[in-house]
Structures are given as C-alpha cells and as structure tokens.
Design an enzyme around this catalytic site. Structure first.
Site, mmCIF file in Angstrom:
data_model
loop_
_atom_site.group_PDB
_atom_site.id
_atom_site.type_symbol
_atom_site.label_atom_id
_atom_site.label_comp_id
_atom_site.label_asym_id
_atom_site.label_seq_id
_atom_site.Cartn_x
_atom_site.Cartn_y
_atom_site.Cartn_z
ATOM 1 N N ASN A 211 -7.627 -10.476 0.405
ATOM 2 C CA ASN A 211 -9.028 -9.643 1.044
ATOM 3 C C ASN A 211 -9.499 -8.139 0.682
ATOM 4 O OD1 ASN A 211 -11.893 -9.364 0.648
ATOM 5 N ND2 ASN A 211 -11.320 -9.532 3.232
ATOM 6 N N TRP A 212 -9.809 -8.187 -1.053
ATOM 7 C CA TRP A 212 -9.910 -6.849 -1.083
ATOM 8 C C TRP A 212 -10.778 -6.250 -1.266
ATOM 9 C CZ3 TRP A 212 -7.891 -5.960 -6.780
ATOM 10 C CH2 TRP A 212 -6.290 -6.321 -7.734
ATOM 11 N N LYS A 213 -11.567 -6.283 -0.252
ATOM 12 C CA LYS A 213 -13.490 -5.819 0.173
ATOM 13 C C LYS A 213 -13.831 -4.951 -1.055
ATOM 14 C CE LYS A 213 -11.269 -5.643 4.892
ATOM 15 N NZ LYS A 213 -11.422 -5.704 5.782
ATOM 16 N N HIS B 15 -16.658 -14.031 6.718
ATOM 17 C CA HIS B 15 -15.690 -13.241 7.069
ATOM 18 C C HIS B 15 -16.411 -12.796 8.239
ATOM 19 C CE1 HIS B 15 -14.042 -9.630 6.856
ATOM 20 N NE2 HIS B 15 -12.242 -10.491 6.741
ATOM 21 N N GLU C 135 -17.218 -9.714 8.301
ATOM 22 C CA GLU C 135 -17.542 -7.885 8.271
ATOM 23 C C GLU C 135 -19.451 -9.101 7.857
ATOM 24 O OE1 GLU C 135 -14.977 -6.458 5.349
ATOM 25 O OE2 GLU C 135 -13.895 -5.214 7.452
ATOM 26 N N GLY D 132 -8.470 -4.921 10.490
ATOM 27 C CA GLY D 132 -9.128 -2.951 10.124
ATOM 28 C C GLY D 132 -8.744 -2.095 10.355
ATOM 29 N N GLY E 12 -6.486 -7.388 4.550
ATOM 30 C CA GLY E 12 -7.135 -6.877 4.033
ATOM 31 C C GLY E 12 -6.311 -5.903 3.656
ATOM 32 N N GLY E 13 -6.836 -4.696 4.201
ATOM 33 C CA GLY E 13 -5.333 -3.061 3.648
ATOM 34 C C GLY E 13 -4.458 -3.716 3.232
HETATM 35 C C1 PEP Z 1 -9.635 -9.030 6.653
HETATM 36 O O1 PEP Z 1 -10.408 -8.071 5.768
HETATM 37 O O2 PEP Z 1 -9.144 -10.323 6.420
HETATM 38 C C2 PEP Z 1 -8.246 -8.018 7.025
HETATM 39 C C3 PEP Z 1 -7.858 -8.935 8.065
HETATM 40 O O3 PEP Z 1 -8.259 -7.072 7.171
HETATM 41 P P1 PEP Z 1 -7.274 -6.104 7.708
HETATM 42 O O4 PEP Z 1 -6.018 -7.130 7.134
HETATM 43 O O5 PEP Z 1 -7.451 -4.597 7.036
HETATM 44 O O6 PEP Z 1 -6.846 -6.347 8.879
#
Ligand code: PEP
Length: 260
Positions: free
Chosen positions: A14-16, A105, A107, A183, A243-244
């Site tokens: 997930n590049w957000k 999600h 967020e 995150g 994510g990151g």
């Molecule tokens: C996400 O955005 O779904 C996520 C798990 O982010 P991260 O890996 O950065 O915690």
C-alpha cells in the site's frame, strides 16, 4: 497437510499518497528486475496499490514486462458514476485491470469518515465488478488496552460480511491491521497477530462456516524484512499488508520472499 491447507500467501504493498507516476514506474522497473533475478516462492502472490494517478502507468509497466504482480487500488467509491467530485468508482478501476481494492483502511475510517455502512457498500461495488476486496479491520490502542480488541474486529467483520453467500465470501481477503501498529514502527508480536487471526477465523466460522478455513487473512502494521518471516510463519496469517516498507523495491521483494 500444512495447517494453512491450500491457502496461498498474499503480500500487498500500500503506497498510500506516495510516489509520483514517474517514481512509480521506476520502482516497478526495479521490482521487475529483482523478481527476474530471484522469482517469488511458488505459493506467493503480490499486489501493488499505487495512488490513482499512477494506476495507468503501473498497469502498463506491469503488463508490458509481464511482472508477476497484480494491480491494486487503495479505495473506491461505491457508485459507478455520478456527481461525486474527486471520487473514482470501482467500475473505473476494473477497466484498468485492477484486481485487488483495499476497503476500510483505518486511515480512510479515521480521516475520511468511512463508516461500517460505507465499507459494506464499497465491498458490494468491488465484488460486483469482479475484483477482490481486501477488507481492513483492526482496533485502536485504546480499544486494545480496554480489552475490546476482539469485539471491535468482530463488529467490523460482521458489518461487512454478514448475510453474504459463499461465492462472495470466497472472493474476499481480510487484513488485520491494528491501528496502533500502522506507520508507528510498533509491530504486533507474532503471538498477538496469530491470536487475532485465529479469532477472525472464529468469527468467519459464525458468518460463513467452511470459509473460515479458506479465506486469506493478512497482517498489516509496520512490517519489515526483519519481522515478515516470523509473521508469515503464524498458522492463521496468510499474507502481509505493507505500507512504508513497500515504497522501497528491495525491502518489498525481501518481505514478499519471506514466506518459504
Ligand atoms: C498500511 O498502510 O496498511 C500499513 C500497514 O502501513 P505500515 O506498514 O507503514 O505500518
């Protein structure tokens, strides 16, 4: 037979709101080179969820190089079209060969007012257009500390999945993402991830019987190449939502290769 039965591993990036479409193409080219040099484990599928502005470029880059990564999106609107300024519909995503769509999600739930009712409508739209929704569920730190983690997740699952037929349930992936781990660099321990994944299967048993043994359950929250193997070794965890660390091709491929 393995405790996971025939369930495959699904690792999703997930590049957000990161990477312009130029940067996105560069990362995909690097992913392609890495996967040519060291193919993924046979039982592992990977999806990449760039922002809307990069979807077309990433689709073309993946397809022209036959990169073994499926295209994903981060959300969608539940209507096919209409006066919804700024929104993108599930139908539009399907026409771009998007295969997986993140739905609910945390967020989106916390910052964009996505309620359980909206999450259900989005699931309907994604399924209607023959894509696979990745339903995100998870508790806040406050809910965990007050002992309400499992009931919070059960409520989210029931709101999204109750009264669906077997065919629909067979097309859904669940991602357990504790909000406090996203995150933050604070990953759930493998024991905690396993305990919640097992609890999710218990809830799925009530909602769909047999599907509790076949549905993929991912873990997400500060996954890195260092902790991916331990998380994937949990008997009820079938994949990772990253994510990151997915922004970096080397780290993402290392994570996706951790399932053997
Ligand atoms: C996400 O955005 O779904 C996520 C798990 O982010 P991260 O890996 O950065 O915690």
């Amino acid at each position: 037979m393995s405790p996971k039965g025939n369930r495959r591993v699904l690792v999703s990036g997930n590049w957000k709101m990161n990477h312009t479409h130029y940067e996105a193409i560069q990362v995909v080219q690097k992913l392609a080179a890495l996967l040519r040099a060291a193919p993924l484990p046979e039982d592992t599928d990977v999806s990449l969820h760039p922002s809307f502005t990069s979807l077309r470029s990433v689709q073309t880059a993946l397809e022209s190089d036959a990169v073994p990564i499926a295209l994903g999106a981060q959300t969608c609107h539940f209507q096919d079209s209409g006066a919804y300024t700024g929104e993108v519909s599930a139908e539009m995503l399907a026409k771009l060969n998007v295969r997986y769509v993140l739905v609910g999600h945390s967020e989106r739930r916390a910052m964009f007012g996505e309620t359980d009712e909206v999450v259900r409508l989005k699931l309907d739209a994604v399924l209607w257009h023959a894509m696979v929704p990745i339903l995100c569920v998870g508790e806040t730190l406050e809910q965990r500390e007050s002992g309400a983690a499992e009931s919070t997740v059960a409520t989210q699952l029931t709101a999204a999945l109750a009264d669906r037929g077997r065919e629909a349930l067979d097309s859904i992936v669940v991602a357990y993402e504790p909000v406090w781990a996203i995150g933050t660099g604070r990953t759930a321990s493998a024991d905690d991830a396993q305990a919640m994944a097992a609890s999710i299967r218990g809830e799925l048993e009530l909602l769909g019987g047999e599907v509790s043994r076949t549905m993929l359950v991912q873990y997400g929250g500060s996954v890195t190449p260092d902790n991916a193997g331990e998380l994937l070794a949990c008997p009820d965890v079938d994949g990772l939502l990253v994510g990151g660390a997915s922004l970096d091709a080397d780290k993402f491929v290392a994570i996706a290769s951790s399932g053997t």
